[in-house]
Design an enzyme around this catalytic site. Structure first.
Site, mmCIF file in Angstrom:
data_model
loop_
_atom_site.group_PDB
_atom_site.id
_atom_site.type_symbol
_atom_site.label_atom_id
_atom_site.label_comp_id
_atom_site.label_asym_id
_atom_site.label_seq_id
_atom_site.Cartn_x
_atom_site.Cartn_y
_atom_site.Cartn_z
ATOM 1 N N LEU A 1 3.349 -30.288 90.653
ATOM 2 C CA LEU A 1 4.756 -30.238 90.233
ATOM 3 C C LEU A 1 5.666 -29.993 91.434
ATOM 4 O O LEU A 1 6.699 -30.645 91.605
ATOM 5 C CB LEU A 1 4.956 -29.126 89.180
ATOM 6 N N HIS B 1 10.245 -31.587 73.771
ATOM 7 C CA HIS B 1 11.150 -32.704 74.082
ATOM 8 C C HIS B 1 11.742 -33.353 72.822
ATOM 9 O O HIS B 1 12.944 -33.598 72.738
ATOM 10 C CB HIS B 1 10.419 -33.798 74.871
HETATM 11 C C1 BG6 Z 1 5.735 -33.727 80.089
HETATM 12 C C2 BG6 Z 1 4.436 -33.862 79.352
HETATM 13 O O1 BG6 Z 1 6.441 -32.620 79.625
HETATM 14 O O2 BG6 Z 1 6.512 -34.894 79.897
HETATM 15 C C3 BG6 Z 1 3.697 -35.105 79.785
HETATM 16 O O3 BG6 Z 1 3.633 -32.727 79.616
HETATM 17 C C4 BG6 Z 1 4.580 -36.326 79.703
HETATM 18 O O4 BG6 Z 1 2.517 -35.297 79.022
HETATM 19 C C5 BG6 Z 1 5.912 -36.067 80.392
HETATM 20 O O5 BG6 Z 1 3.908 -37.407 80.322
HETATM 21 C C6 BG6 Z 1 6.881 -37.197 80.162
HETATM 22 O O6 BG6 Z 1 8.020 -36.977 80.943
HETATM 23 P P1 BG6 Z 1 8.919 -38.175 81.429
HETATM 24 O O7 BG6 Z 1 10.056 -37.520 82.126
HETATM 25 O O8 BG6 Z 1 8.066 -39.022 82.328
HETATM 26 O O9 BG6 Z 1 9.319 -38.919 80.200
#
Ligand code: BG6
Length: 512
Positions: free
Chosen positions: A31, A259
């Site tokens: 990260l 999300h």
């Molecule tokens: C993360 C999840 O929070 O969001 C992942 O842990 C996922 O599994 C990712 O792939 C998706 O994020 P983004 O910004 O690429 O849509």
């Protein structure tokens, strides 16, 4: 008049945070390398943070500051094009400290290093601690920081200490509440910044601007005019190198609890009294509290889960989830979830919200679609009201950030020919370039002390409590209540059984 969308910016509010240092725990990890260091550099290069600033990377990996700086250079180069002198000015502000997170000697050295760097860079004692470490370490690490006096703030707001943590916040209501209590013992709520990076995405934030900075949408934003709402977060990638994490988590915990629920809240919440953090966060939690609980005995008709089988991804053969490295060959972890939710309040009663998210779907695409009702009557005989497609407003979150409104329009000519016309604007075309990374916005807000886009403890607990009956039914493998785990071919839009969620209501998933 040409048909291009134009943007004329009139109001631009730009705040600069006070000088501060950022301590990144887990600095050698994924990260930090992929997101945090490039985001900090970008804020720095765009002069959004003051020159009095430093980064202190901490991790267990033995590494010198010179080696860490090499990693910072590489992380920046992978994500953006930087002028060498800018990059070097930033890198000079980066240092590294190796140590065991629970060793008091490490915290003593950390306190000394922080004080020295604070004096060298003039940061006045302000510090952000970013815990890019496994969530199981949050509680204990925050406890150690507190014991070492590192979370103590100056009198009368003279200096501040803030802690950023990443989801998952617990794995159910009980563990989330326990974590909340543990960190709440040593940190005030206004020192805790819980990140859901979806809230940092430009188009997710734009939901609020679209709704509350325009007079045309809000009057329509309710059960009188909206037929239903669809929220999709599709990914083409599989579990990648994160099988260890995903086998413990599954998609419901990984994406839905956070999300998707946040996208739902911003779409459905009432207007906050102002854009002040707690006003917005009060409305977020309020609308989540109005979400109708899943009926415990009939989960299967409200939420459907799937797991990808072998198929295709980006034109190549893709293995089944169960054949991925570090995944149990009989794994029952879901990689796809679709749900129908209802919101029991005056605004939304009777309007279904269909949510879906999955891995190994045909492409990466996230959107919020507001499907309006059909016209009540057609004057265009012989066309019936149902021949006229209802209007749809789509907020494209990624990859093509933008907004599209589909209306009915007459095709030029003597005949009565109508069809869908989509008015569309794309951020990249209008504003140029890619929108900034979600982490940039969130890190900046944290330094500014603005918690609007961070999750509050009560929100997390309400989100978990909504999922409690689902987690319970799934964990008992009670297919009568929970329904089976349906396989779907990698590269398709999930299991066909998910079609029944809108299907039973006479609707269908949008064809992306
Ligand atoms: C993360 C999840 O929070 O969001 C992942 O842990 C996922 O599994 C990712 O792939 C998706 O994020 P983004 O910004 O690429 O849509």
């Amino acid at each position: 008049m040409d048909s291009a969308v134009t943007a004329r910016l009139k109001v631009c509010v730009e705040l600069t945070p006070k000088p501060c240092g950022v301590v990144v725990f887990g600095a050698s990890g994924d990260l930090a390398q992929r997101k945090l260091l490039p985001a900090l550099f970008s804020l720095w290069a765009r002069k959004l943070i003051p020159p009095s600033f430093f980064v202190l990377g901490c991790a267990r990996t033995a590494m010198t500051t010179a080696e860490f700086r090499e990693k910072v250079r590489a992380a920046i180069a992978r994500r953006c094009t930087a002028r060498p002198e800018e990059c070097e000015a930033f890198v000079r502000r980066c240092a590294y400290l190796a140590g065991e997170y629970f060793d008091p000697a490490f915290h003593a050295t950390l306190a000394k290093t922080l004080a020295e760097s604070g004096a060298e860079f003039g940061t006045g004692g302000n510090a952000v601690f970013y815990l890019a470490v496994p969530p199981s370490l949050y509680g204990a690490l925050v406890g150690r920081l507190s014991a070492a006096g590192l979370l103590r703030q100056g009198e009368n707001g003279e200096s501040w200490r803030r802690v950023v943590i990443e989801k998952p916040f617990g794995r159910d209501l009980a563990s989330a509440a326990a974590l909340g209590r543990e960190i709440g013992r040593v940190l005030a709520e206004d020192q805790i910044y819980r990140i859901d990076h979806y809230l940092g995405k430009e188009t997710v934030q734009n939901v609020l601007m679209l709704r509350f900075a325009n007079a045309v949408f809000e009057p329509l934003w309710n059960r009188r005019y909206v037929d239903h709402v669809q929220i999709t977060v599709a990914e083409s990638i599989g579990v990648e190198h994160r099988a260890g994490y995903f086998e413990e988590t599954g998609l419901l915990r990984d994406m839905f609890q956070n999300h998707l629920f946040m996208m739902l809240s911003l779409t459905a919440m009432e207007p906050p009294a102002s854009f002040a953090a707690d006003n917005v966060r009060n409305e977020i939690v309020k609308v989540l509290r109005a979400v109708r609980p899943f009926p415990a005995e009939d989960i299967r008709n409200w939420i459907v889960r799937g797991q990808y089988a072998a198929g295709e991804a980006e034109g190549k053969a893709a293995p089944a989830y169960r054949a991925e490295k570090n995944v149990a060959p009989d794994s029952r972890i879901e990689t796809y979830v679709a749900a129908k939710l209802g919101i029991d309040n005056w605004r939304w009663k009777g309007v279904p919200f269909y949510l879906r998210a999955g891995k190994r779907l045909p492409r990466r695409m996230s959107e919020i679609a507001i499907a309006f009702k059909s016209v009540p009557h057609s004057i265009f005989i012989p066309l019936l009201p149902e021949d006229l497609s209802p209007n749809v407003l789509v907020l494209n979150v990624q990859p093509e950030e933008g907004v599209a409104l589909t209306i009915q329009a007459k095709q030029p000519g003597a005949k009565l020919c109508m069809g869908d016309l989509t008015m569309k604007f794309n951020y990249r075309d209008v504003f140029g370039g890619e929108p900034p990374e979600a982490y940039e916005r969130l890190l900046l807000d944290c330094m500014l002390g603005d918690q609007t886009l961070f999750l509050r403890e009560d929100t997390i607990e309400v989100a978990w409590s909504l999922l409690a009956p689902v987690l319970d039914a799934w964990s008992r493998a009670d297919e009568e209540r929970a329904g089976p785990l349906y396989p779907y071919r990698a590269g398709t839009w999930g299991p066909e059984e998910a079609d029944a969620l809108p299907g039973r209501d006479g609707r269908e998933w949008r064809a992306p």
